[in-house]
Design an enzyme around this catalytic site. Structure first.
Site, PDB file in Angstrom:
ATOM      1  N   GLU A 177      19.355 -22.820  -9.599  1.00  0.00           N
ATOM      2  CA  GLU A 177      19.355 -23.016  -8.129  1.00  0.00           C
ATOM      3  C   GLU A 177      19.570 -21.601  -7.659  1.00  0.00           C
ATOM      4  O   GLU A 177      19.627 -20.651  -8.270  1.00  0.00           O
ATOM      5  CB  GLU A 177      20.798 -23.518  -7.831  1.00  0.00           C
ATOM      6  N   LYS A 236      21.843 -22.219   3.639  1.00  0.00           N
ATOM      7  CA  LYS A 236      22.405 -22.732   2.665  1.00  0.00           C
ATOM      8  C   LYS A 236      21.890 -24.507   2.871  1.00  0.00           C
ATOM      9  O   LYS A 236      22.241 -24.695   3.655  1.00  0.00           O
ATOM     10  CB  LYS A 236      23.600 -22.852   2.518  1.00  0.00           C
ATOM     11  N   LYS A 285      33.573 -27.953  -9.212  1.00  0.00           N
ATOM     12  CA  LYS A 285      34.351 -27.062  -8.698  1.00  0.00           C
ATOM     13  C   LYS A 285      36.033 -27.284  -8.704  1.00  0.00           C
ATOM     14  O   LYS A 285      36.065 -28.194  -8.222  1.00  0.00           O
ATOM     15  CB  LYS A 285      33.734 -26.461  -7.526  1.00  0.00           C
TER      16      LYS A 285
END
Length: 308
Positions: free
Chosen positions: A26, A87, A160
């Site tokens: 990514e 993003k 995360k």
């Protein structure tokens, strides 16, 4: 793959044609995850590790409205230096492409682009998931729906740490996404080797992981596979210490009404600051480790495809 929105570099194009192992990467980690020049150095290190393990790296980003599959050094520099790169999640993709803007791909959009190009294996840091207080905010990462629907295997260090791991696992189970622990029974917590939750299955070698991925898709089952690869022990951080910082920062984000795609960068920046960049070092090392394991899985997976 003939697609008007894709710009595949020659190295990746050749690997696709010759059915060689490829690992997608990514670009959000470059544009939003680390400061310059560490972001570009880390991206180049990821590509180096993949090549050293006999696979072809394909870093993915959107530049000038084109989905670039495989970035050259100048393009990596551009992504690392340029301010205010968007993003890009699934909802943003048609807008950014049609308006010919630049965008950094998240887990979601890297999976979409990989699938469009015919790349099956993707290495990242950690997947997104269900955020804490989601029962109030409905803040659930688009990564989970992508994993439910798109046939790309994602090698990560778990979800995360800022997320609600229990609800993230429940969501993946509902949509039939297997969570495999590579040499571990645990679902890792990104900076920590354990999160207090288990993976669905412990798988101790990459050949078996490749076979599970291959079998899932041969059965006609949609969606991806999550392969959890814990951060190497020497770089792992203390779980109680990290959890305390994250708990405090999540509350701070809530009080400041920071929402959506702004939450993760806010919490990561605070983590890097409070831990005096130890979390940044851990972040880099876990990504490198994922690149290595992803390359081994890619080699085993493409061997299966060639043999069958």
């Amino acid at each position: 793959m003939n697609n008007e929105f894709l710009d595949i570099n020659e190295e990746v194009k050749t690997a696709l044609k010759e059915n060689k192992p490829i690992v997608a990467l990514e670009s959000t980690i470059i544009s939003h995850g680390m400061p310059y020049p560490e972001n570009v150095e880390s991206a180049l290190n990821c590509e180096k590790i993949i090549r050293e393990n006999n696979a072809v790296p394909a870093t993915i980003a959107i530049i000038g409205g084109k989905i670039k599959i495989g970035l050259n050094k100048d393009e990596l520099e551009y992504m690392g230096k340029t301010k205010n790169i968007i993003k890009v999640s699934r909802r943003d993709l048609p807008v950014v492409i049609s308006l010919k803007k630049d965008g950094a791909t998240t887990v979601t959009t890297t999976m979409i682009a990989s699938s469009l190009a015919g790349i099956k294996i993707f290495a990242t840091g950690g997947i997104g998931g269900v955020h804490r207080y989601a029962q109030e905010t409905f803040d659930i990462s688009a990564d989970l729906q992508e994993l439910a629907n798109t046939k790309v295997a994602v090698i990560c260090a778990g979800a995360k740490s800022i997320l609600d791991i229990s609800l993230t696992k429940e969501y993946l189970e509902t949509y039939g996404v297997p969570i495999l622990g590579y040499k571990t029974e645990n679902f890792p917590g990104f900076y920590t080797r354990e999160s207090g939750y288990k993976a669905d299955y412990q798988i101790d070698n990459t050949k078996d992981i490749a076979n599970i991925i291959y079998t899932k898709w041969k059965l006609g089952l949609e969606g991806g596979v999550v392969i959890c690869n814990p951060i190497p022990e020497e770089y792992g951080m203390d779980r109680n210490y990290i959890d305390k910082i994250i708990d405090d920062t999540v509350k701070e984000a809530k009080d400041k009404k920071i929402k959506g795609k702004d939450v993760t960068p806010f919490i990561l920046a605070k983590l890097h600051s409070v831990t005096e960049n130890k979390s940044l070092k851990a972040n880099k090392e876990l990504v490198y480790n994922n690149c290595k394991v992803a390359s081994l899985i890619a080699n085993d997976y493409f061997k299966l495809e060639r043999e069958n």
